[in-house]
Design a protein around this motif. Structure first.
Motif: not given
Lengths: 113, 155
Positions: A80-100
């Motif tokens: 996440x380039x807001x807080x520079x923390x690594x994101x969990x793998x399941x969030x790395x695929x672009x989804x149709x839902x809003x992802x936070x």
């Protein structure tokens, strides 16, 4: 998230950045002075844009803006380039839902390549 | 960072086809980005223009904004083959357009520094009647470099 919501969020963000720049003393010093009427009109455009978003997303955006100024953040190389923390793998695929971001809560978007 | 180092000859069009303000902005943006990123930038630039024209007078316009669509400061330049209406502050047509897009956050606020520098250089170009002088993008960059150095010496 859907392309339309993403576009509206990005537009809203760019508009907020524009509004912030208008307050910069350096910007005024360069010679770009903006009248109150025009600024108010721009705030009206912002309000219109906010109404185009689903209410819950608009509320999250406003809350995050208050907290961080930058309410949305790009995903880069799994971070996440807001807080520079690594994101969990399941969030790395672009989804149709809003992802936070699970760490900072910012709304995530993927840059066009 | 000097302005000349931010310019690239691929993004300098000295034979820009005249058109409406919106078309000119679009043309210059598309030399930097394509697709929905370009649409986002054009939309933000036009919203900035609604606040008041960035036509600073004496044939020059400097449309500018910050946008999520770019990751670093990007500049494109266009000189129209015929002056165009840009609703400039002096109400005179415009022929030289510097378009600047910066990321929302940039180190050392390069955006506003560069914007200020362009205003200064553009005024110098007008004062010395240099707008039509460069015939190629390379000559344009050389000229900007020279003006920038001359301004630096005077400080």
């Amino acid at each position: 998230m859907s392309d339309v919501i993403e576009m509206h969020l990005k537009l809203l963000f760019d508009l907020d950045t524009l509004l912030a720049d208008l307050e910069e003393p350096v910007y005024k010093k360069i010679g770009f002075k903006i009248g109150d009427t025009e600024r108010m009109a721009l705030l009206g455009r912002r309000s219109d844009l906010l109404k185009k978003l689903p209410r819950e997303i608009a509320e999250v955006y406003e809350m995050l803006k208050k907290r961080y100024q930058q309410a949305i953040a790009p995903v880069e190389n799994g971070f996440c380039f807001g807080c520079f923390q690594q994101l969990p793998t399941q969030l790395l695929t672009r989804s149709k839902e809003v992802t936070t971001c699970p760490n900072c809560g910012r709304i995530l978007y993927w840059r066009e390549k | 960072m000097n302005l000349a180092s931010l310019l690239s000859k691929e993004r300098i069009n000295l034979e820009l086809k005249p058109g409406k303000k919106e078309e000119i902005i679009k043309d210059l943006v598309y030399s930097i980005k394509k697709g929905s990123d370009a649409e986002l930038i054009v939309s933000t630039l036009l919203k900035r223009e609604e606040l008041g024209s960035t036509g600073i007078g004496k044939s020059i316009a400097i449309p500018h904004c910050r946008s999520l669509a770019v990751e670093k400061l990007e500049i494109s330049v266009g000189r129209t083959t015929k002056p165009i209406n840009f609703n400039a502050i002096d109400k005179k047509p415009v022929s030289l357009i510097f378009l600047i897009i910066a990321p929302p956050q940039d180190p050392g606020n390069q955006y506003l520094i560069t914007l200020g520098k362009i205003v200064q250089i553009a005024k110098e170009m007008t004062k010395k009647n240099l707008i039509q002088k460069p015939q190629t993008p390379e000559e344009f960059i050389t000229l900007i470099n020279k003006i920038e150095k001359d301004i630096g010496k005077r400080k």
